[in-house]
Design a protein around this motif. Structure first.
Motif, mmCIF file in Angstrom:
data_model
loop_
_atom_site.group_PDB
_atom_site.id
_atom_site.type_symbol
_atom_site.label_atom_id
_atom_site.label_comp_id
_atom_site.label_asym_id
_atom_site.label_seq_id
_atom_site.Cartn_x
_atom_site.Cartn_y
_atom_site.Cartn_z
ATOM 1 N N ALA A 150 33.612 -5.706 3.647
ATOM 2 C CA ALA A 150 32.327 -5.511 2.973
ATOM 3 C C ALA A 150 31.167 -6.042 3.811
ATOM 4 C CB ALA A 150 32.346 -6.188 1.601
ATOM 5 N N GLY B 216 28.832 -6.371 -3.396
ATOM 6 C CA GLY B 216 29.592 -5.126 -3.402
ATOM 7 C C GLY B 216 31.022 -5.337 -3.839
ATOM 8 N N GLY C 10 35.006 -1.954 -2.614
ATOM 9 C CA GLY C 10 33.837 -2.815 -2.502
ATOM 10 C C GLY C 10 32.951 -2.425 -1.338
ATOM 11 N N TYR D 133 30.176 0.009 -2.584
ATOM 12 C CA TYR D 133 29.037 -0.642 -3.230
ATOM 13 C C TYR D 133 28.219 -1.441 -2.208
ATOM 14 C CZ TYR D 133 31.419 0.516 -7.583
ATOM 15 O OH TYR D 133 32.032 1.188 -8.619
ATOM 16 N N ALA D 134 28.909 -2.095 -1.264
ATOM 17 C CA ALA D 134 28.202 -2.838 -0.224
ATOM 18 C C ALA D 134 27.332 -1.901 0.602
ATOM 19 C CB ALA D 134 29.209 -3.562 0.678
#
Length: 222
Positions: A68, A109, A183, A186-187
């Motif tokens: 991430a 994230g 993740g 989202y990161a």
């Protein structure tokens, strides 16, 4: 080299090291002062890259979020290379603040992935994020550095096109990651939002404020 906080020109330990190495290389190769300055500039970028990569690796291992953190780093670095943004005044501030931002966005994230949002919600976030980023990039990019103003219309056009190409590639990677509820997806969204924010007047002002706090240079103008 621009990573997250922009060009760094003041004299600090890492830059002193780069300058000394450049001086020795230039002397051994018989280069003049102009070529020595070019070597020094390149060495500063390499040193900053190595220090930041090591910092992110250590933080990523400590928080079990290497993927991430490096997703944020690569996304912002590539996007910023073409779009520009707010600038810090020194390599120390730039590197430290870059590490903090990568850590915060990377961990955020990773946390968002634990929510296990339904697929439609993930793609709603995806489209909202990139709609905002494309709009801001269209209106603002590229933003040049005070130390390296963009004077050529051709270069400005190349950087502008590069910004949109990076966003298009990031969109595809985000789709892949978000389908898997990773993740890193989202990161990546947070990284795009962050870099787009640094293109706006509030973002430039925020970077200036952080720079003054970290460097203790109250009243500095940006």
């Amino acid at each position: 080299m621009l990573i997250i906080c922009g060009s760094c020109e003041s004299v600090i330990p890492l830059e002193n090291l780069a300058n000394r190495l450049a001086e020795k290389l230039a002397a051994s190769l018989g280069y003049d002062a102009e070529k020595q300055a070019v070597i020094a500039y390149g060495l500063k970028g390499i040193l900053q890259l190595l220090v930041l990569a090591l910092l992110l690796l250590v933080l990523g291992l400590l928080f079990s979020a290497v993927g991430a953190l490096f997703t944020v780093y690569l996304t912002v670095a590539l996007y910023r290379k073409y779009s520009g943004g707010g600038h810090a005044s020194s390599m120390e501030v730039c590197t430290l603040f870059s590490g903090i931002i990568c850590l915060l966005l990377g961990l955020s994230g990773k946390m968002m992935a634990a929510w296990t949002l339904p697929l439609w919600s993930r793609f709603l976030l995806l489209f909202l994020t990139f709609a905002a980023a494309f709009l801001i990039t269209f209106q603002k990019a590229p933003i040049d550095s005070p130390n390296k103003p963009i004077r050529s219309p051709e270069k400005r056009g190349r950087m502008r096109r590069g910004s949109f190409l990076v966003l298009a590639a990031a969109f595809l990677f985000a789709c892949f990651f978000l389908i898997r509820n990773s993740g890193c997806g989202y990161a990546l969204l947070l990284a795009v939002l962050w870099q787009a924010f640094t293109l706006t007047p509030p973002g430039v002002a925020f970077i200036g404020l952080i720079d003054r706090i970290f460097s203790g240079k109250a009243g500095r103008s940006y």
